[in-house]
Structure formats: C-alpha cells, structure tokens
Design a protein around this motif. Sequence first.
Motif, PDB file in Angstrom:
ATOM      1  N   SER B  47       2.580  49.723  39.034  1.00 50.48           N
ATOM      2  CA  SER B  47       1.852  48.578  39.604  1.00 50.48           C
ATOM      3  C   SER B  47       1.827  47.406  38.632  1.00 50.48           C
ATOM      4  O   SER B  47       1.917  46.250  39.043  1.00 50.48           O
ATOM      5  N   HIS B  87      -2.280  47.430  45.870  1.00 55.01           N
ATOM      6  CA  HIS B  87      -3.155  48.567  46.155  1.00 55.01           C
ATOM      7  C   HIS B  87      -4.284  48.150  47.079  1.00 55.01           C
ATOM      8  O   HIS B  87      -4.715  48.890  47.945  1.00 55.01           O
ATOM      9  N   ASP B 161       3.742  48.058  47.235  1.00 53.91           N
ATOM     10  CA  ASP B 161       3.158  49.062  46.343  1.00 53.91           C
ATOM     11  C   ASP B 161       2.492  50.132  47.204  1.00 53.91           C
ATOM     12  O   ASP B 161       1.440  49.903  47.778  1.00 53.91           O
ATOM     13  N   GLU B 162       3.105  51.267  47.286  1.00 54.51           N
ATOM     14  CA  GLU B 162       2.630  52.390  48.097  1.00 54.51           C
ATOM     15  C   GLU B 162       2.239  51.959  49.505  1.00 54.51           C
ATOM     16  O   GLU B 162       1.092  52.097  49.907  1.00 54.51           O
TER      17      GLU B 162
HETATM   18 MG   LIG Z   1       0.018  51.893  41.167  1.00 54.23          MG
END
Ligand SMILES: [Mg+2]
Lengths: 227, 240
Positions: B47, B87, B161-162
């Motif tokens: 991240s 996130h 990111d994810e």
């Molecule tokens: Mg992360």
Amino acid sequence: MTSIFSDALTIAGKDLRNEFKSKQTIGMMVIFSALVILVFSFAFDPTNNMVRAVIPGLVWVITVFAGILGLNRSFISELENDSLTGLRSAPIDPASIYLGKVLANFTLVAVVQLISIPVLFILFGYRFTSSYFWFILILFAGTLGFIIVGTFLSALSANAKNSEMLLPVLLLPLLSPLMIAAVQATRIVLENEEIQNAVSWLQLMAAYDLLFFGACFILFEFLMEGS
Amino acid sequence: MKELESMLELKNLTKVIGEKIILRNITLTLREGETLAVIGPNGAGKSTFFKCTVGLLQPSSGEIILDGEAVKKKSAAVKKKIGFLGHESFLYSNMTPLENLRFYGKLFKVRDLEKKSKELLKEVGLYLFRDTPIHSFSRGMLQRLAIAKVLLPEPKILMLDEPHTGLDQEAVALLNRIIKEKQQGGTSILIISHDFEQVHALADRVAILKKGKVVDTIELAQHLDLQEMKAWYEKVVKEA
Ligand SMILES: [Mg+2]
Ligand SMILES: Nc1ncnc2c1ncn2[C@@H]1O[C@H](COP(=O)(O)OP(=O)(O)OP(=O)(O)O)[C@@H](O)[C@H]1O
C-alpha cells in the motif's frame, strides 16, 4: 487559478449542504451562543449603563467560541473513510481544499452571528443606532481573520490525539491582536463615537487578514503533503 | 503494432518513514495496457508503494514517471490520469451515492457527469439505492460505490488496492468483467491482492513484494496454472 476557486466552491458547497441537512454543528453553535448570552444577561443587570461596555466583548466571545465548535468539526469530518486522502488524490490544488473550508466555516459562523447578535442586542436592551455599514465591515474583517487562522489550525490539529483541546490552545494566543482590534473597533461603532477612531483598528485587522491568508494559503500545501 | 510504451516507471524508489525502511530500491515498469499484480505478505509495503505512486507520500529517494511525466506533489494533470482505490473508500457517509459521485466527478472535471454517474451506479448495482445516505451501506456496497467512484473519470491507469475485499460472488464477477473491459480498452492496471484466483484470472504479470523489496516477477503465460503460481509464490516468499 480559476480552477482553485471553482474547486473550492465545490468543496464548500459539499460541506454546507451536508451541514444544513444534518444541522448538527450549526445547532450546537447556536445553542452555545444562546446560552452564553442568557448567562451574561443574568449576570449583568441590563438596565445598568455599564452593560454597554460588555456588548462588544460578548459579540466576539460568541463568535470565537461558537466558531471553535465548528472549526473542530471541519477537518475531523474528513477523517471518516479517510475522505481527506480522497481529496488529496484528486487533481486539485491543495490550496483549494483550504479555500473551500474557509468559505464553509465563514458561512457557518456568519449564520450564527446573524442569529445571535440580534438576540444579544434584544436581551441587553441595546438599541442599534449607529452605521450598519461600519458595523458589518468590522464584523466581516474580524470574523474572516479568525476563520483564516482557525481553519489552518484545525487542519493542523485534526490528526492530533486531543484535537478539540489543541485547537483553542494554539488558536487563542494567535488571535489576540485581531481580537483586541475587533473589540475596540466594535466598541467605537456601537457607542457611536467618531468612526475615524475605528479606521486604524480596521486597518490593523485588514493587515492581519491579508498576512495570515497569504501565509496559510501557501503553507497549507505542506500540511497536506504527508510524511 | 508499435512497441508498447511504459505507462509507469519506478526507478530505485526508496521510502523511509521514521527509522524504518519501508520500500527498498524498487525498480519496476508497467507497460501500457498491461495488468500487473503486486502480491506479498501483510506489511510488505504494497500500500505504501501505491501511495508513493499516487503522490500521497513523497518517496525518500528515487523517481516515479507516469505516462512520461514525473509524479510530484502538485501535478494535478498526473493525478487526473490515476484512478486510485485505497483501503478506505474515501466516500462521505452522510451523502448519497449520487451525491458522492457528483462531488468527486466535479473535482475530476468529468464531462456528462449526471449521465455517467447514473450509468455507473446501474453498472455496479446501486442504482436503486442512489438516494440513500451511504452510512447504512454494507461493506460490499461501499466497495461497489468506491469502484464506481474510481471509474468515473475514466483514468488511464487504475491502481486497485485489494479491490475484491468485501465483495460477494456476483460483485467479484462484475468487477472482473469491468477490469477485463478496461484491459481491452487499453487501460494499464496495477492491482494488489491476496486472492490468488483473481490475480491468476486478471494479471499479465505478477510481482512479489516482501519486506519492501521486489523479490521476483513472473509472466503469467497461458501454461502457468493456479497451482503452479501458488507454488512459485510460496517458494519465493520462503527463500527471500
Ligand atoms: Mg495494504
Ligand atoms: N505512516 C506510517 N508510519 C510508520 N510506519 C508505516 C506507516 N505506514 C505504513 N507503515 C509500515 O510500513 C509497512 C508496510 O505497510 P503497508 O500498508 O504498505 O503494507 P501492505 O503490504 O499494504 O500490507 P497489507 O497486505 O496488510 O495491506 C508496515 O510495516 C507498516 O507498519
């Protein structure tokens, strides 16, 4: 340059629309100033002539302390879902975030003043006979300076642990020259003295506003930078 | 066809926060239209790597070049090309989905904002909820809206990111379809994920980041199947 201003308006519009939808902060600010006025109107006997000397101070006590309630929320509201990072990753100049917040906070405080100052005059039995123009000009200059510095410091303290405490501790000393000028100028206008005497105080406020606006506008970028 | 140009170039990127070295000397290239997946254990610095690239964090040393321009903190033009999904959702919880999209759309100077926002809301399946403040939304619904927000300005490079966290089966399929569409349209995509299945389905190339270093990259050619990829990952992470 024009986009700084239009982005600022977008941000201020978002804040104000949310605020007038929930009325949370502004409700608190109005209640707080009403309580201050009420308590002081009991403490001082409104028939007494000395009371008039208190009014200029009270105008600014209400503005500053009710304003701090709003300033505290200003950047903390951006921490939920980390939307401040969303703003920072948007293609806008960081200064427009500052400008937008200044506009929003100024509007909030102006609304509170619009409600509380007439109430103050009524409860203290003060009849307003002096110049509206000068009175509003002084209010404007003083409030603007307060918001300029306050918005900057609220961004600074938003990430701190005790931001509600940190903000007034940083802000109040910085405000003292502005507030001395504001109270003096307000007193001169409300007591119907020579306007000429207020002008130099007004000049001081204008200089303070310009100086701090320039500094905060430029320095804000560094606040948003992140380590 | 002309040679694929590099969309994103990292040269010796290092990031130090306090005493801690979080990214060490990362050199990585993302070609135009390519999808690169970054995987690695928790706390590896994935991240942080994204945040440096978006310009949210200043790298301690090294260079980031995006679409031929160096990323610096004030480059609004560069930021406009990046669609960053972090996130957090970056959404305002007391506003409705439509208001959120309108707000960010205005900041990104999106044209035809109203029409595009509604189309996107339909696409991510939130059109029925368009006027409900999102504080009552579930995690998956928020993630859907966050994805819509990222897609709204039609960025040239997507940094996700994810993106699959919290999404249900249907939404995962939907997201993958959207990503595939974007790939076809020539968008470059960087994706962080812990979900090997999705990585295998989406990426052209995979890089493993561990303790702030890119320890290995691999081309996901047709013949490398999911099991082999997992085995490769385990081997590399153990050895590094
Ligand atoms: Mg992360
Ligand atoms: N602001 C910060 N100050 C100090 N350390 C930080 C900061 N941000 C991140 N770190 C550290 O950097 C390392 C990498 O964090 P990062 O969030 O990039 O990991 P990640 O690879 O995204 O992990 P995950 O898979 O859990 O999302 C962690 O050890 C974290 O503690």
